[in-house]
Design a protein around this motif. Structure first.
Motif, PDB file in Angstrom:
ATOM      1  N   THR A   1      -0.928   6.256  -2.220  1.00 25.92           N
ATOM      2  CA  THR A   1      -1.981   6.263  -1.210  1.00 25.92           C
ATOM      3  C   THR A   1      -2.069   4.883  -0.565  1.00 25.92           C
ATOM      4  O   THR A   1      -1.327   3.959  -0.918  1.00 25.92           O
ATOM      5  N   ALA A   2      -3.023   4.737   0.338  1.00 19.31           N
ATOM      6  CA  ALA A   2      -3.263   3.420   0.953  1.00 19.31           C
ATOM      7  C   ALA A   2      -3.640   2.384  -0.095  1.00 19.31           C
ATOM      8  O   ALA A   2      -3.435   1.178   0.108  1.00 19.31           O
ATOM      9  N   ASN A   3      -4.174   2.830  -1.219  1.00 16.79           N
ATOM     10  CA  ASN A   3      -4.526   1.911  -2.295  1.00 16.79           C
ATOM     11  C   ASN A   3      -3.294   1.170  -2.804  1.00 16.79           C
ATOM     12  O   ASN A   3      -3.359  -0.024  -3.147  1.00 16.79           O
ATOM     13  N   ASN A   4      -2.156   1.851  -2.852  1.00 17.65           N
ATOM     14  CA  ASN A   4      -0.931   1.211  -3.313  1.00 17.65           C
ATOM     15  C   ASN A   4      -0.403   0.214  -2.293  1.00 17.65           C
ATOM     16  O   ASN A   4       0.190  -0.804  -2.653  1.00 17.65           O
ATOM     17  N   VAL A   5      -0.648   0.483  -1.017  1.00 17.68           N
ATOM     18  CA  VAL A   5      -0.309  -0.493   0.018  1.00 17.68           C
ATOM     19  C   VAL A   5      -1.168  -1.741  -0.170  1.00 17.68           C
ATOM     20  O   VAL A   5      -0.697  -2.874   0.008  1.00 17.68           O
ATOM     21  N   THR A   6      -2.418  -1.549  -0.558  1.00  9.40           N
ATOM     22  CA  THR A   6      -3.297  -2.682  -0.836  1.00  9.40           C
ATOM     23  C   THR A   6      -2.742  -3.521  -1.985  1.00  9.40           C
ATOM     24  O   THR A   6      -2.757  -4.758  -1.937  1.00  9.40           O
ATOM     25  N   TYR A   7      -2.252  -2.860  -3.030  1.00 13.63           N
ATOM     26  CA  TYR A   7      -1.658  -3.602  -4.141  1.00 13.63           C
ATOM     27  C   TYR A   7      -0.531  -4.507  -3.642  1.00 13.63           C
ATOM     28  O   TYR A   7      -0.376  -5.640  -4.099  1.00 13.63           O
ATOM     29  N   ALA A   8       0.274  -3.993  -2.714  1.00 12.96           N
ATOM     30  CA  ALA A   8       1.381  -4.786  -2.185  1.00 12.96           C
ATOM     31  C   ALA A   8       0.884  -5.877  -1.237  1.00 12.96           C
ATOM     32  O   ALA A   8       1.334  -7.023  -1.303  1.00 12.96           O
TER      33      ALA A   8
ATOM     34  N   ALA B   1     -10.281  -1.299   5.368  1.00  9.08           N
ATOM     35  CA  ALA B   1      -9.102  -1.336   6.233  1.00  9.08           C
ATOM     36  C   ALA B   1      -8.321  -2.631   6.083  1.00  9.08           C
ATOM     37  O   ALA B   1      -7.094  -2.634   6.092  1.00  9.08           O
ATOM     38  N   GLY B   2      -9.025  -3.746   5.970  1.00  6.02           N
ATOM     39  CA  GLY B   2      -8.341  -5.029   5.936  1.00  6.02           C
ATOM     40  C   GLY B   2      -7.748  -5.413   7.272  1.00  6.02           C
ATOM     41  O   GLY B   2      -6.872  -6.270   7.349  1.00  6.02           O
ATOM     42  N   ASN B   3      -8.249  -4.813   8.343  1.00  2.00           N
ATOM     43  CA  ASN B   3      -7.777  -5.101   9.697  1.00  2.00           C
ATOM     44  C   ASN B   3      -8.580  -6.278  10.249  1.00  2.00           C
ATOM     45  O   ASN B   3      -9.792  -6.187  10.439  1.00  2.00           O
ATOM     46  N   GLY B   4      -7.892  -7.398  10.505  1.00  6.00           N
ATOM     47  CA  GLY B   4      -8.586  -8.602  10.943  1.00  6.00           C
ATOM     48  C   GLY B   4      -9.330  -8.433  12.244  1.00  6.00           C
ATOM     49  O   GLY B   4     -10.413  -9.001  12.434  1.00  6.00           O
ATOM     50  N   ASP B   5      -8.775  -7.660  13.182  1.00  7.66           N
ATOM     51  CA  ASP B   5      -9.443  -7.463  14.465  1.00  7.66           C
ATOM     52  C   ASP B   5     -10.729  -6.662  14.286  1.00  7.66           C
ATOM     53  O   ASP B   5     -11.753  -6.965  14.916  1.00  7.66           O
ATOM     54  N   VAL B   6     -10.688  -5.646  13.429  1.00  8.70           N
ATOM     55  CA  VAL B   6     -11.896  -4.858  13.141  1.00  8.70           C
ATOM     56  C   VAL B   6     -12.931  -5.734  12.446  1.00  8.70           C
ATOM     57  O   VAL B   6     -14.128  -5.694  12.778  1.00  8.70           O
TER      58      VAL B   6
ATOM     59  N   ALA C   1      -5.718  -1.105   3.944  1.00  7.79           N
ATOM     60  CA  ALA C   1      -5.175   0.111   4.555  1.00  7.79           C
ATOM     61  C   ALA C   1      -4.451  -0.221   5.861  1.00  7.79           C
ATOM     62  O   ALA C   1      -3.446   0.386   6.206  1.00  7.79           O
ATOM     63  N   HIS C   2      -5.002  -1.209   6.602  1.00  3.96           N
ATOM     64  CA  HIS C   2      -4.340  -1.696   7.818  1.00  3.96           C
ATOM     65  C   HIS C   2      -3.678  -3.030   7.477  1.00  3.96           C
ATOM     66  O   HIS C   2      -3.930  -4.048   8.098  1.00  3.96           O
ATOM     67  N   TRP C   3      -2.812  -3.011   6.478  1.00  2.15           N
ATOM     68  CA  TRP C   3      -2.257  -4.223   5.866  1.00  2.15           C
ATOM     69  C   TRP C   3      -1.574  -5.155   6.856  1.00  2.15           C
ATOM     70  O   TRP C   3      -1.583  -6.370   6.704  1.00  2.15           O
TER      71      TRP C   3
END
Length: 366
Positions: free
Chosen positions: A42-49, A249-254, A275-277
């Motif tokens: 899931t997006a959670n695993n992208v967060t781990y990376a 999300a981790g999206n800097g613009d947001v 999620a928006h790595w």
């Protein structure tokens, strides 16, 4: 020696990856070899990376080269071989695994329902990720529910801990919680809990605002967990009120847009996920309002273990999880993928943020 396969990624470029053959050494006394059966991605695993260096996620499963890593996942494994007197071949386990066909562990603190990996390199890392559940000794284990356990247990535990911290801090005096990536499973779990526990708030409830893309807005509204749903392009006209921002999300613009919109009304800013790595840098530098603070789940776990004890902690999560599982089965569609092609397809979709919010992916090497 046993032939194995690892899914290796570049720490500096998550789009650079390869399936790499490896060899597992002969087991020493007290060691156990696990065969990874299947896992959720899931997006959670992208967060781990994305936060692998900052939060030490890369440290759990070294890849043999400093610039390479194995992404952690939550899944089920079977004991393929054992030289531990209390662990037998064929036993099924649930826990934190690498994207690999096999993992060697050194069980310690062995109990009927669990053990910890005592490998030297993991001792400085958070215990919550080092514990493996022994399915035969877990009264809540149901084989037919493995997919939901892999998909939701780690994510919902994070949701539970975020909500618990916010409530413990009386929401930092805020009247609303604004959550980015509102279609993400961690976000949905948090919104579900905020709605479920709203009456516990002393001032009569907390308003929950979900931020999402236009394409996911209808899905998020249909969940019924959010009081308001705002698309990212509408943040500039979002209602101004005393609020907490939970950034999944981790999206800097947001993040910058939310900080600029709420300014002095922003009581607390929590950075949870990625999620928006690939869009994290836009919110770097000075931001109006409080500086974002990383949420690290093991810190809140340690606090509640001390407050409630292990049994009390597990009972509270189990009760909340059961309610959420019943809710999630009404909208979640499980998708299973086997083999390297399926792993690559799902991995790329997760990186690109194109996985449908109503889908949960379970993967295996074959």
């Amino acid at each position: 020696m046993l032939a194995a396969t690892d899914f290796i990624v570049s720490k500096n470029d998550l789009h650079d990856f390869a399936f790499t053959p490896s060899q597992t050494d002969e087991l020493k006394e007290g060691e156990v070899l696990l065969k990874v059966e299947h896992f959720a991605f899931t997006a959670n695993n992208v967060t781990y990376a994305a936060f692998g260096e900052a939060m030490s996620y890369w440290s759990f499963f070294p890849a043999g080269a400093e610039d390479k890593g194995r992404i952690p996942v939550w899944g089920f494994a079977t004991v393929a071989a054992s030289r531990h007197p209390e662990i037998v071949e064929g036993e099924r386990l649930y826990g934190y695994l690498p994207m690999s066909t096999h993992l060697k562990v050194s069980p310690t603190q062995v109990k009927k329902g669990s053990f910890f990996d005592g490998a030297a390199h993991r001792q400085r890392l958070a215990d919550v990720y080092n514990q493996y559940t022994r399915c035969a000794g877990d009264p809540s284990y149901e084989p037919a529910q493995e997919a939901y356990q892999m998909l939701f247990k780690p994510l919902f535990t994070t949701s539970f801990l975020i909500e618990d911290q916010l409530r413990d801090q009386d929401f930092y005096g805020a009247k609303a919680v604004v959550i980015s990536s509102a279609s993400a499973k961690t976000s949905i779990g948090l919104a579900f809990l905020l709605k479920k526990n709203g009456l516990l708030k002393k001032n009569g409830g907390i308003r929950t605002v979900g931020l999402t893309s236009p394409g996911n807005a209808d899905f998020v509204r249909a969940l019924g967990c959010y009081d308001a749903v705002v698309t990212y392009d509408g943040i500039g006209s979002m209602e101004k009120e005393k609020a907490v921002f939970v950034d999944i999300a981790g999206n800097g613009d947001v993040r910058r847009a939310v900080h600029e919109r709420l300014g002095g009304d922003l009581a607390y800013s929590m950075l949870v996920g990625g999620a928006h790595w690939d869009k994290g840098a836009g919110g770097a530098g000075d931001l109006p309002g409080p500086a974002p603070e990383f949420f690290f789940a093991p810190t809140q776990i340690a606090k509640r273990l001390a407050d409630w004890g292990p049994a009390g902690f597990q009972n509270r999560i189990a009760e909340a999880s059961a309610a959420f599982a019943a809710f999630a089965q009404g909208w979640m569609n499980v998708r299973e993928g086997k083999g390297e092609e399926a792993i690559v397809k799902t991995y790329r979709a997760a990186l690109d943020g194109t996985i449908r919010p109503d889908e949960g992916h379970i993967l295996s090497f074959g």
